[in-house]
Write an enzyme that holds these catalytic residues in place. Structure first.
Site, PDB file in Angstrom:
ATOM      1  CG  HIS A 112      -2.033   1.295   0.654  1.00  0.00           C
ATOM      2  ND1 HIS A 112      -1.850   1.953   1.353  1.00  0.00           N
ATOM      3  CD2 HIS A 112      -3.087   0.468   0.956  1.00  0.00           C
ATOM      4  CE1 HIS A 112      -2.996   3.120   1.583  1.00  0.00           C
ATOM      5  NE2 HIS A 112      -3.700   2.083   1.294  1.00  0.00           N
ATOM      6  CD  GLU A 180      -5.649   2.068  -3.086  1.00  0.00           C
ATOM      7  OE1 GLU A 180      -6.605   1.668  -1.985  1.00  0.00           O
ATOM      8  OE2 GLU A 180      -4.313   1.116  -2.135  1.00  0.00           O
TER       9      GLU A 180
END
Length: 279
Positions: A112, A180
């Site tokens: 992430h 993302e």
């Protein structure tokens, strides 16, 4: 043997996927309340019960057992927000993929943007973690995305290159690629629809070109919420939700959109099976 779900039905390959990362927003008590609400609202959803829509939740490590106990019985998979690159051994503070698998974890969120920015994780570290997860049968949720806002073609090139780097040396197996764009995480709105579509299709093409990634999935995160999936014209397989999933009603609305996507894909598959031509 055909796998059997928590509801007793034979497992079917999901046609849509919806994931949720809780990050560190909830304490353990508030997380239990949320798990209970989600177990009722999401577990009753027909598309989840049938296996047409795959749902997973990644809580904190301390919330993991609670999440599994509430959610697994209604067919919602549970994962972890990070995983060690190392095998079991003298690695203080690490959570190994072997222990995740032993504990019933199905997914591991890896790479992430916050891990990369705050903790200095590189593509090499991400690849080592993805390798460890796949080695132990845990599906990586591999987060990729460009750091700076740019045009879609440049973003697609950068993100596909990142995908290849993050899977360098990893064994064969399914991955969930969560696109993302870093600049859209926590923003008031997701990235523009055309941008998401272009980059996601490039990621899908990269996965489809690699036989080792058969069955892999592309989902979109980055301020994703209700109303987005229907606008993406089937370019993604689902969404990766953050704060919008804190409201179980909003979570359920996203599942309704995922169910519609799954139904459209089922109809297309039926047409293809009927005469060899997908309409």
């Amino acid at each position: 043997m055909t796998p059997v779900s928590a509801h007793g039905a034979a497992h079917r390959t999901p046609r849509a996927t919806v994931g949720v990362s809780l990050k560190a927003y909830f304490g353990r008590r508030s997380a239990r309340v949320w798990f209970g609400e989600v177990a009722v609202a999401v577990g009753a959803h027909e598309a989840v019960r049938s296996g047409a829509v795959e749902v997973f939740v990644v809580p904190t490590y301390l919330q993991f057992d609670d999440a599994r106990d509430y959610l697994a019985p209604v067919g919602i998979h549970v994962g972890v927000q990070d995983v060690s690159a190392h095998e079991p051994g003298a690695y203080t503070g690490e959570i190994t993929a072997a222990e995740v698998a032993e504990s019933g974890g199905v997914f591991a969120e890896i790479g992430h943007a916050e891990r990369r920015r705050l903790f200095g994780e590189t593509d090499e570290v991400t690849a080592a973690k993805a390798t460890a997860a796949l080695r132990h049968g845990v599906t990586p949720v591999l987060c990729v995305g460009e750091s700076e806002r740019t045009d879609a073609a440049a973003a697609a090139r950068a993100t596909v290159a990142q995908l290849h780097a993050d899977l360098a040396g990893a064994p064969a197996g399914r991955v969930v690629v969560a696109y993302e764009p870093v600049w859209a995480i926590g923003a008031p709105e997701p990235a523009p629809t055309a941008h998401i579509v272009a980059v996601s299709r490039a990621l899908r093409a990269a996965l489809d070109a690699d036989p080792a990634r058969a069955g892999s999935t592309v989902i979109y995160g980055g301020s994703a919420g209700p109303g987005l999936l229907a606008r993406l014209d089937g370019a993604v397989d689902g969404l990766f939700l953050g704060r919008f999933a804190h409201d179980p009603a909003a979570f359920t609305r996203v599942l309704d959109e995922a169910a519609a996507l799954a139904a459209t894909r089922a109809d297309a598959d039926a047409d293809a099976d009927g005469d060899g031509v997908a309409r």
